[in-house]
Design an enzyme around this catalytic site. Structure first.
Site, PDB file in Angstrom:
ATOM      1  N   SER A 126       0.826  -1.218   0.000  1.00  0.00           N
ATOM      2  CA  SER A 126       0.000   0.000   0.000  1.00  0.00           C
ATOM      3  C   SER A 126       0.855   1.262   0.000  1.00  0.00           C
ATOM      4  O   SER A 126       1.903   1.322   0.639  1.00  0.00           O
ATOM      5  CB  SER A 126      -0.903   0.026   1.233  1.00  0.00           C
ATOM      6  OG  SER A 126      -1.746  -1.092   1.233  1.00  0.00           O
ATOM      7  N   ASP A 240      -4.059 -13.707  -1.719  1.00  0.00           N
ATOM      8  CA  ASP A 240      -5.039 -14.812  -1.687  1.00  0.00           C
ATOM      9  C   ASP A 240      -4.885 -15.607  -0.391  1.00  0.00           C
ATOM     10  O   ASP A 240      -5.869 -15.990   0.245  1.00  0.00           O
ATOM     11  CB  ASP A 240      -4.849 -15.757  -2.880  1.00  0.00           C
ATOM     12  CG  ASP A 240      -5.345 -15.150  -4.185  1.00  0.00           C
ATOM     13  OD1 ASP A 240      -6.111 -14.172  -4.137  1.00  0.00           O
ATOM     14  OD2 ASP A 240      -4.948 -15.659  -5.258  1.00  0.00           O
ATOM     15  N   ARG A 268     -27.158 -12.204  33.149  1.00  0.00           N
ATOM     16  CA  ARG A 268     -27.708 -10.872  33.409  1.00  0.00           C
ATOM     17  C   ARG A 268     -29.236 -10.958  33.529  1.00  0.00           C
ATOM     18  O   ARG A 268     -29.900 -11.498  32.632  1.00  0.00           O
ATOM     19  CB  ARG A 268     -27.315  -9.954  32.240  1.00  0.00           C
ATOM     20  CG  ARG A 268     -28.058  -8.653  32.165  1.00  0.00           C
ATOM     21  CD  ARG A 268     -27.522  -7.641  33.128  1.00  0.00           C
ATOM     22  NE  ARG A 268     -28.112  -6.329  32.880  1.00  0.00           N
ATOM     23  CZ  ARG A 268     -28.063  -5.352  33.769  1.00  0.00           C
ATOM     24  NH1 ARG A 268     -27.472  -5.519  34.937  1.00  0.00           N
ATOM     25  NH2 ARG A 268     -28.606  -4.179  33.484  1.00  0.00           N
ATOM     26  N   GLY A 340     -25.184  -0.999  28.406  1.00  0.00           N
ATOM     27  CA  GLY A 340     -24.223   0.002  28.886  1.00  0.00           C
ATOM     28  C   GLY A 340     -22.869  -0.623  29.225  1.00  0.00           C
ATOM     29  O   GLY A 340     -21.813  -0.037  28.978  1.00  0.00           O
ATOM     30  N   GLU A 363      -5.922  -5.956   3.734  1.00  0.00           N
ATOM     31  CA  GLU A 363      -5.749  -7.074   2.796  1.00  0.00           C
ATOM     32  C   GLU A 363      -6.899  -7.134   1.785  1.00  0.00           C
ATOM     33  O   GLU A 363      -7.338  -8.201   1.374  1.00  0.00           O
ATOM     34  CB  GLU A 363      -5.513  -8.389   3.546  1.00  0.00           C
ATOM     35  CG  GLU A 363      -4.255  -8.264   4.420  1.00  0.00           C
ATOM     36  CD  GLU A 363      -3.550  -9.537   4.757  1.00  0.00           C
ATOM     37  OE1 GLU A 363      -3.730 -10.525   4.047  1.00  0.00           O
ATOM     38  OE2 GLU A 363      -2.796  -9.511   5.735  1.00  0.00           O
ATOM     39  N   SER A 366     -13.858  -4.915   1.756  1.00  0.00           N
ATOM     40  CA  SER A 366     -14.969  -5.798   1.354  1.00  0.00           C
ATOM     41  C   SER A 366     -15.361  -5.515  -0.098  1.00  0.00           C
ATOM     42  O   SER A 366     -15.762  -6.419  -0.839  1.00  0.00           O
ATOM     43  CB  SER A 366     -16.178  -5.579   2.274  1.00  0.00           C
ATOM     44  OG  SER A 366     -15.855  -6.007   3.570  1.00  0.00           O
TER      45      SER A 366
HETATM   46  N1  CAA Z   1      -3.252 -14.454  -8.533  1.00  0.00           N
HETATM   47  C1  CAA Z   1      -2.503 -14.413  -9.684  1.00  0.00           C
HETATM   48  N2  CAA Z   1      -2.653 -13.434 -10.613  1.00  0.00           N
HETATM   49  C2  CAA Z   1      -3.556 -12.470 -10.366  1.00  0.00           C
HETATM   50  C3  CAA Z   1      -4.340 -12.447  -9.204  1.00  0.00           C
HETATM   51  C4  CAA Z   1      -4.161 -13.511  -8.268  1.00  0.00           C
HETATM   52  N3  CAA Z   1      -4.874 -13.563  -7.162  1.00  0.00           N
HETATM   53  N4  CAA Z   1      -5.160 -11.377  -9.223  1.00  0.00           N
HETATM   54  C5  CAA Z   1      -4.899 -10.728 -10.383  1.00  0.00           C
HETATM   55  N5  CAA Z   1      -3.936 -11.391 -11.055  1.00  0.00           N
HETATM   56  C6  CAA Z   1      -3.383 -11.049 -12.371  1.00  0.00           C
HETATM   57  C7  CAA Z   1      -4.487 -11.045 -13.432  1.00  0.00           C
HETATM   58  O1  CAA Z   1      -4.687 -12.333 -13.970  1.00  0.00           O
HETATM   59  C8  CAA Z   1      -3.930 -10.072 -14.442  1.00  0.00           C
HETATM   60  O2  CAA Z   1      -2.914 -10.710 -15.212  1.00  0.00           O
HETATM   61  P1  CAA Z   1      -3.085 -10.937 -16.815  1.00  0.00           P
HETATM   62  O3  CAA Z   1      -3.263  -9.569 -17.401  1.00  0.00           O
HETATM   63  O4  CAA Z   1      -1.820 -11.616 -17.209  1.00  0.00           O
HETATM   64  O5  CAA Z   1      -4.314 -11.778 -16.952  1.00  0.00           O
HETATM   65  C9  CAA Z   1      -3.196  -9.053 -13.590  1.00  0.00           C
HETATM   66  O6  CAA Z   1      -2.903  -9.709 -12.347  1.00  0.00           O
HETATM   67  C10 CAA Z   1      -4.015  -7.807 -13.329  1.00  0.00           C
HETATM   68  O7  CAA Z   1      -5.224  -8.215 -12.705  1.00  0.00           O
HETATM   69  P2  CAA Z   1      -6.475  -7.246 -12.618  1.00  0.00           P
HETATM   70  O8  CAA Z   1      -6.741  -6.655 -13.961  1.00  0.00           O
HETATM   71  O9  CAA Z   1      -7.582  -7.994 -11.932  1.00  0.00           O
HETATM   72  O10 CAA Z   1      -5.908  -6.109 -11.651  1.00  0.00           O
HETATM   73  P3  CAA Z   1      -6.563  -4.785 -11.113  1.00  0.00           P
HETATM   74  O11 CAA Z   1      -5.544  -3.728 -11.139  1.00  0.00           O
HETATM   75  O12 CAA Z   1      -7.880  -4.534 -11.790  1.00  0.00           O
HETATM   76  O13 CAA Z   1      -6.824  -5.142  -9.556  1.00  0.00           O
HETATM   77  C11 CAA Z   1      -8.048  -5.674  -7.546  1.00  0.00           C
HETATM   78  C12 CAA Z   1      -7.870  -5.836  -9.080  1.00  0.00           C
HETATM   79  C13 CAA Z   1      -8.888  -6.883  -7.133  1.00  0.00           C
HETATM   80  C14 CAA Z   1      -8.790  -4.411  -7.172  1.00  0.00           C
HETATM   81  C15 CAA Z   1      -6.673  -5.721  -6.830  1.00  0.00           C
HETATM   82  O14 CAA Z   1      -5.903  -4.564  -7.124  1.00  0.00           O
HETATM   83  C16 CAA Z   1      -6.805  -5.819  -5.336  1.00  0.00           C
HETATM   84  O15 CAA Z   1      -6.912  -6.917  -4.795  1.00  0.00           O
HETATM   85  N6  CAA Z   1      -6.784  -4.658  -4.606  1.00  0.00           N
HETATM   86  C17 CAA Z   1      -6.764  -4.657  -3.160  1.00  0.00           C
HETATM   87  C18 CAA Z   1      -5.362  -4.491  -2.684  1.00  0.00           C
HETATM   88  C19 CAA Z   1      -5.155  -5.052  -1.318  1.00  0.00           C
HETATM   89  O16 CAA Z   1      -5.666  -6.083  -0.953  1.00  0.00           O
HETATM   90  N7  CAA Z   1      -4.338  -4.363  -0.542  1.00  0.00           N
HETATM   91  C20 CAA Z   1      -4.011  -4.817   0.730  1.00  0.00           C
HETATM   92  C21 CAA Z   1      -2.749  -4.195   1.180  1.00  0.00           C
HETATM   93  S1  CAA Z   1      -1.733  -5.248   2.078  1.00  0.00           S
HETATM   94  C22 CAA Z   1      -2.244  -5.187   3.685  1.00  0.00           C
HETATM   95  O17 CAA Z   1      -3.294  -4.740   4.028  1.00  0.00           O
HETATM   96  C23 CAA Z   1      -1.267  -5.852   4.530  1.00  0.00           C
HETATM   97  C24 CAA Z   1      -1.185  -5.546   5.938  1.00  0.00           C
HETATM   98  O18 CAA Z   1      -0.234  -4.924   6.376  1.00  0.00           O
HETATM   99  C25 CAA Z   1      -2.179  -6.178   6.855  1.00  0.00           C
END
Ligand code: CAA
Length: 380
Positions: A126, A240, A268, A340, A363, A366
């Site tokens: 991020s 994932d 309670r 309360g 991560e 929603s």
């Molecule tokens: N596995 C493998 N490949 C993937 C994939 C996955 N899960 N998801 C996407 N891809 C690939 C796609 O197949 C595509 O590849 P090709 O062009 O070769 O087919 C490429 O990646 C681009 O995919 P999208 O067009 O779907 O990408 P997008 O830019 O439209 O993004 C999104 C989609 C779902 C919004 C994604 O950006 C997303 O998940 N955003 C949320 C980000 C997030 O979860 N941030 C969390 C920060 S980390 C955090 O919170 C950690 C912490 O400290 C607790």
């Protein structure tokens, strides 16, 4: 189809439950109040094998399946959601990508101390302008002799100020958009790395969430994770698995709030009867229990799917969506049942209510989970 855990899964769950009851529950409220990072708990989790649960033994891990990881995460998070996220990030977001995409040398050098709990990891995706739009990476990595030089800023990084090793995503060629992103393993001792500030948060207050700066940070070629143009796929596939960990964290928070409310409803008394004798409370208990069990089933299914190999993006997004929204609902109803008292720091449900909210945000919000699920469904 079987609805029973294996003996090993039950053993890990019981071990985590005992550990959490003895070592975490007594200090959880104080750590939350003081925003105190649970360094001792993290050390003990390392000794129990909880920091690298799915990593093979040859790299210092416990070599357990993902259901064991989910069950341990649930128990730790039931006691303290901050301890849960520290554990989840190290396991899912740092150990997993190094194990999956790293070279043998990287696994020996970086994965082994992480899996043993000797070092702590952070995952730096991020940025101020790359939240849900994770591909919009403005942090850059430019070739520099045999290695690379990284410049940029990362936001809301769990373990950011305490981690020894950070997985950092950076853009190597903006024209290629997401295909220009690469992943790097950066040590916190690197010159040019600094912590800009630590966030003051509504919940998970004992965990450290930081904004980080990378100012001409040099990394060697051996610190590049995965091949050219693979950074975004590494980031997404890592999430994932991370989402299963956060679903388990949400289950733990829900379980704690539900159990407290269930017991309270039997003790309670109002109008001369336990409040659980009233239908208004009975219906809440029924809805809370049903949503908790539904979310558990989706989360265990996602953990099982991960261990089968192949893609499990949809299963993990469904698990996180259901478990985080259930935890929002369940903790809210728990506060309501406590009345309360629920609003007071005397009882733990107000902490569970505050902790639950983040599971709908990090991560992937929603809304992002719904994007993943609908994209998969509409492609069928
Ligand atoms: N596995 C493998 N490949 C993937 C994939 C996955 N899960 N998801 C996407 N891809 C690939 C796609 O197949 C595509 O590849 P090709 O062009 O070769 O087919 C490429 O990646 C681009 O995919 P999208 O067009 O779907 O990408 P997008 O830019 O439209 O993004 C999104 C989609 C779902 C919004 C994604 O950006 C997303 O998940 N955003 C949320 C980000 C997030 O979860 N941030 C969390 C920060 S980390 C955090 O919170 C950690 C912490 O400290 C607790």
């Amino acid at each position: 189809m079987q609805f029973e855990f294996t003996e090993q899964q039950r053993m890990i769950r019981d071990m985590a439950k005992d550990f959490a009851a003895k070592e975490i529950v007594p200090i959880a409220a104080e750590m939350d109040e003081k925003e105190q990072f649970p360094a001792d708990v993290v050390k003990q989790m390392g000794a129990l094998g909880f920091m690298g649960m799915n990593v093979p033994e040859q790299y210092g891990g416990a070599a357990l399946d993902t259901i064991c990881y989910v069950l341990a995460m649930e128990e730790v998070s039931r006691a303290c959601a901050s301890c849960g996220v520290i554990m989840s990030v190290n396991n899912s977001l740092v150990c997993w990508p190094i194990e999956t995409y790293g070279t043998d040398e990287q696994k020996k050098r970086f994965l082994t101390p992480l899996a043993k709990g000797e070092k702590l990891g952070a995952y730096c995706l991020s940025e101020p302008n790359a939240g849900t739009d994770a591909a919009n990476q403005l942090t850059t990595a430019k070739p520099d002799g045999d290695g690379w030089v990284i410049n940029g800023m990362k936001n809301f990084i769990t373990n950011g100020a305490t981690a020894d090793l950070l997985i950092v995503f950076a853009q190597t060629n903006p024209e290629l958009k997401y295909k220009g992103i690469r992943a790097f393993i950066v040590e916190n001792t690197a010159e040019g790395f600094s912590v800009i500030r630590k966030e003051e948060k509504m919940g998970i207050r004992a965990s450290d969430t930081a904004q980080l700066a990378f100012d001409n940070v040099k990394v060697s070629a051996e610190q590049v994770l995965g091949g050219e143009g693979t950074g975004f796929k590494i980031a997404m596939s890592t999430l994932d698995g991370g989402r299963i960990g956060i679903a388990a964290q949400a289950l733990g928070i829900s379980g704690a709030a539900y159990e407290a409310a269930r017991v309270y409803a039997t003790q309670r008394e109002q109008f001369g009867r336990p409040i659980g004798a009233f239908q208004a409370i009975q219906w809440k208990i029924a809805d809370m229990a049903t949503r908790l069990h539904a979310a558990q089933l989706l989360t265990y299914r996602a953990a099982w799917a991960k261990d089968q190999g192949g893609r499990y993006s949809e299963e993990s997004a469904m698990a996180k969506l259901a478990a985080s929204e259930a935890s929002h609902f369940i903790t809210n109803e728990a506060v309501q049942i406590f009345g309360g008292n629920g609003y007071s720091k005397e009882y733990p449900v107000e902490r569970h209510f505050r902790d639950a909210k983040i599971t709908e945000i990090y991560e992937g919000t929603s809304e992002a989970q719904r994007m993943v699920i609908s994209a998969m469904e509409l492609k069928k």
